[in-house]
Scaffold this active site. Structure first.
Site, PDB file in Angstrom:
ATOM      1  NE  ARG A  23      -4.194  -1.692   0.200  1.00 23.41           N
ATOM      2  CZ  ARG A  23      -5.369  -1.469   0.796  1.00 23.41           C
ATOM      3  NH1 ARG A  23      -5.602  -0.328   1.379  1.00 23.41           N
ATOM      4  NH2 ARG A  23      -6.301  -2.377   0.767  1.00 23.41           N
ATOM      5  NE  ARG A  27      -6.755   5.668   2.692  1.00 25.81           N
ATOM      6  CZ  ARG A  27      -7.612   4.813   3.242  1.00 25.81           C
ATOM      7  NH1 ARG A  27      -8.853   5.187   3.483  1.00 25.81           N
ATOM      8  NH2 ARG A  27      -7.235   3.607   3.553  1.00 25.81           N
ATOM      9  NE  ARG A  36      -9.357   7.887  -3.142  1.00 18.48           N
ATOM     10  CZ  ARG A  36     -10.619   8.161  -3.421  1.00 18.48           C
ATOM     11  NH1 ARG A  36     -10.922   9.025  -4.348  1.00 18.48           N
ATOM     12  NH2 ARG A  36     -11.585   7.532  -2.798  1.00 18.48           N
ATOM     13  CG  ASP A  73      -8.934  -2.649  -4.410  1.00 16.03           C
ATOM     14  OD1 ASP A  73      -8.367  -2.022  -3.495  1.00 16.03           O
ATOM     15  OD2 ASP A  73      -9.725  -3.593  -4.209  1.00 16.03           O
ATOM     16  CE1 TYR A 149     -12.992  -6.817   1.972  1.00 16.84           C
ATOM     17  CE2 TYR A 149     -11.449  -8.443   1.118  1.00 16.84           C
ATOM     18  CZ  TYR A 149     -11.733  -7.396   1.969  1.00 16.84           C
ATOM     19  OH  TYR A 149     -10.776  -6.936   2.837  1.00 16.84           O
TER      20      TYR A 149
END
Ligand code: CP3
Length: 344
Positions: A23, A27, A36, A73, A149
């Protein structure tokens, strides 16, 4: 051109271990947040090659990591299978739950190539700009983790919906896993053909499975992906990351012909060296919270990892993704510590 990380995947120990972070585009970086803000959602970012390439390259420019990881992703696969996938700020992913055995048996078996095409374009854009010593990594989610998921429709702490479904309807669940094996294989092959140097298979929820289920839903499907990818791309380099696998790690590296295994931060370092690194190059395993904490705790954690693992083929990484509230200065501190390690 010599690529230190790629060389570790060939089993060659490097005097200074190559380093990257899971990652690493994310952020905690102000330049990521700036990009973003200009796109709607994570999926829009994944499917806009110009921006996805930009955020892939940002951590390379800032820190000089030894690997760039494609910005995408794991949930682009369910999206390309025609399932609804949304990312809501602060809430994580939301999918249309797939918890009916009949619907699972009827699942469309192939991903829509047109949906995934922008990702291969991102790879070409990154490739054109990446410094030659930097290894370019593609990735996918492992079938089990993607399935958790898809079944629940969102993240859960214990993956109870997928585990229950797999016990109650093993045939339907096996069909879902088969579809994911096939689509993930094609996806990785196309990433390799577009120009990544190696790929990582993220099995974030591997550790929640008891041993028998671990064999069936983690090891067996991953083994098939590795074999099928190498059939299409001989010599393809593959890293496996079965997070939380613990003592199951031994079977994972015995049964799957991966080139390196990613270790999460809970893995004991003596076990990692003696039972795992003897068989495969290893990657890991700094606690993301030690990185967030910084200071002496960070130095101590980095040193302990290097002392145990830098004597063999080793890639320095975190034991899971960097947390959004991690100070950039702590990443710099970590990098300095790894690169100045005197243990040559
Ligand atoms: O820098 C990189 O590592 C490349 C990009 C990358 C993303 N997701 C972008 C992303 C990678 C390798 C992933 C993998 C991924 N995605 C995994 C496996 C690895 C892991 O961390 O466990 C999983 C389980 C997912 C699913 C996913 N995507 C979740 C649960 C979330 C929400 C949680 C969160 O961190 O917000 C995402 C969103 C997501 N994917 C973000 C990023 C940078 C954060 C959201 C944002 O930027 O708004």
């Amino acid at each position: 051109m010599h690529k230190p990380l790629r060389d570790v995947l060939d089993g060659k120990r490097q005097a200074v271990p190559p380093v990257w972070m899971m990652r690493q585009a994310g952020r905690y970086l102000p330049e990521y947040m700036a990009v973003r803000k200009t796109v709607g959602s994570v999926l829009d970012l994944c499917f806009t090659p110009k921006f996805a390439a930009e955020v892939t390259l940002q951590p390379i420019r800032r820190f000089g990591f030894d690997a760039a990881i494609l910005f995408s992703d794991i949930l682009v696969i369910p999206h390309a299978l025609g399932r609804s996938v949304r990312f809501e700020t602060g809430e994580g992913p939301k999918l249309e739950p797939l918890n009916d055995p009949g619907a699972m048996m009827a699942l469309r078996g192939t991903a829509d190539d047109a949906v995934l095409a922008p990702i291969y374009e991102t790879i070409r854009l990154v490739k054109a700009e990446l410094p030659a010593p930097v290894t370019f990594l593609g990735f996918c989610g492992a079938p089990w983790t993607v399935a958790t998921y898809m079944v629940a429709g969102h993240g859960t702490p214990d993956q109870a919906p997928a585990r229950l479904f797999a016990y109650r309807h093993p045939e339907a669940f096996a069909r879902l896993i088969d579809v994911l094996v096939e689509t993930s294989t094609n996806y990785l092959v196309r990433q390799l053909r577009a120009g990544v140097d190696a790929v990582q298979i993220f099995d974030t929820w591997a550790g929640i499975l008891p041993p028998h289920e671990f064999q069936r839903w983690c090891i067996a499907p991953t083994r098939r992906i590795v074999a099928y990818v190498r059939r299409a791309v001989p010599g393809a380099k593959i890293i496996g990351f079965p997070r939380g696998a613990g003592s199951n790690l031994k079977r994972y590296v015995e049964d799957i012909e991966i080139d390196a295994v990613g270790l999460d931060w809970m893995v004991d370092l003596d076990f990692a060296r003696d039972a795992i690194q003897r068989r495969r190059p290893v990657q890991g395993n700094l606690d993301p919270l030690a990185l967030r904490a910084g200071g002496a705790a960070l130095d101590r954690s980095v040193d302990a990892i290097l002392e145990s693992l830098a004597g063999g083929p080793f890639i320095f990484n975190l034991g899971h993704g960097i947390l959004p509230d991690t100070p950039v200065a702590h990443v710099e501190q970590m990098l300095k510590r790894v690169r100045n390690y005197p243990g040559r």
